[in-house]
Design an enzyme around this catalytic site. Sequence first.
Site, PDB file in Angstrom:
ATOM      1  N   GLU A   1      33.190  30.849  43.405  1.00 57.81           N
ATOM      2  CA  GLU A   1      32.654  29.497  43.211  1.00 57.81           C
ATOM      3  C   GLU A   1      31.701  28.994  44.284  1.00 57.81           C
ATOM      4  O   GLU A   1      30.877  28.104  44.006  1.00 57.81           O
ATOM      5  CB  GLU A   1      33.820  28.500  43.066  1.00 57.81           C
ATOM      6  CG  GLU A   1      34.525  28.559  41.729  1.00 57.81           C
ATOM      7  CD  GLU A   1      35.448  29.764  41.590  1.00 57.81           C
ATOM      8  OE1 GLU A   1      35.892  30.044  40.468  1.00 57.81           O
ATOM      9  OE2 GLU A   1      35.720  30.435  42.610  1.00 57.81           O
TER      10      GLU A   1
ATOM     11  N   GLY B   1      35.420  29.227  33.757  1.00 58.39           N
ATOM     12  CA  GLY B   1      35.357  28.027  32.941  1.00 58.39           C
ATOM     13  C   GLY B   1      33.922  27.696  32.588  1.00 58.39           C
ATOM     14  O   GLY B   1      32.967  28.211  33.184  1.00 58.39           O
TER      15      GLY B   1
ATOM     16  N   ASP C   1      39.073  26.934  42.816  1.00 57.83           N
ATOM     17  CA  ASP C   1      39.998  25.918  42.305  1.00 57.83           C
ATOM     18  C   ASP C   1      41.123  26.568  41.512  1.00 57.83           C
ATOM     19  O   ASP C   1      41.602  27.628  41.889  1.00 57.83           O
ATOM     20  CB  ASP C   1      39.226  24.875  41.490  1.00 57.83           C
ATOM     21  CG  ASP C   1      38.520  25.459  40.267  1.00 57.83           C
ATOM     22  OD1 ASP C   1      38.241  26.677  40.245  1.00 57.83           O
ATOM     23  OD2 ASP C   1      38.231  24.693  39.318  1.00 57.83           O
TER      24      ASP C   1
ATOM     25  N   GLY D   1      38.192  30.540  36.372  1.00 56.76           N
ATOM     26  CA  GLY D   1      39.228  30.070  35.464  1.00 56.76           C
ATOM     27  C   GLY D   1      40.063  31.181  34.880  1.00 56.76           C
ATOM     28  O   GLY D   1      41.208  30.952  34.457  1.00 56.76           O
TER      29      GLY D   1
END
Length: 342
Positions: A147, A77, A155, A124
Amino acid sequence: MDSIAQDPQPAPGTEEVLHVRTGAVARIILNRPRAINALTLPMIEAISALLNTWADDTSVQTVTIEGAGERGLCAGGDVVAARREALAGTDHMAFFAAEYAMNSRLASYPKPVVAFMDGIVMGGGVGVAAFARQRLVTERSKVAMPETIIGFFPDVGAMYLLSRAPGELGTHLALTGATVRGGDAIATGLADRQIDSGQWPELLNALADGGPLPPVGDTAPSSELSDQRSWIDECYAGDDAAAIVRRLENHPNEQARGAGEILRQRSPLSVAVTLEGLRRAATMETVQEVLDQDLQIADHLVTKGDFAEGVRAQLVDKDRSPKWKHARLEDVTRDEVIAAFG
């Protein structure tokens, strides 16, 4: 890739997502190849709109998710934009809220979704692929949730899958952010089958004709990670991140010690919060529960954690020298970890 050259049209609101109908299959093509198709908020909104449009279209039997260019499905992302919003005091959670809603939609979509996880699939990118009905890796796939190196956490619902991987394989991937190939992605539950990248047009044709995916590829290619289960399961057991890193550092296995060195480079707070989140995710029954937890953790780490500094060091200034809030994992208190969960 050749599959884009079939008259795809821009999605409403952005040219960075293309769509095309080919017989019974409706295709989503992420179209930001110079950025390895990294997701922006308009791209997420466009994907969600297409999914909503096709959900009740009886002529659509299958939806595919693909990436433009040769480098990969999606590199993650646009965390640089999220950092910019946070520093400006504007709505930094708009991106994450929209992304997690899209992940939830994919996880519960009423029609089969096939994800072509060719090349780089990270962050993402895992979110747009990991909850598809069929997740196809190739000989070129590189899959990761990296991450913790940017002061964030795995996430997009990924902890639902990582917490259910065999033994402590998911814990290893979540904390270190290690990149794995197709066989390891399958072994850890992030993918289903490995195909040759050149087989994708053949599979698209089968889906366009209204049929299921042909039985091509390998559902159990070799997994280097699985061969390391002995030290991984031993070292990553338990709920104490500091104890985990010490076990790794003192282990006779060279790869274990290497993992310990990697963890020392990650954000101490992110590593500790990730471990707690992973253990909690293991007790949750649905992807949505994990995504709700993700939203809470994301807000905390963006505003009170190492996110801004990690993104600065890795992606903005690129000096690779982050100044974390804690010098060592041992300095992170239990209260600081619990605070990330509200």
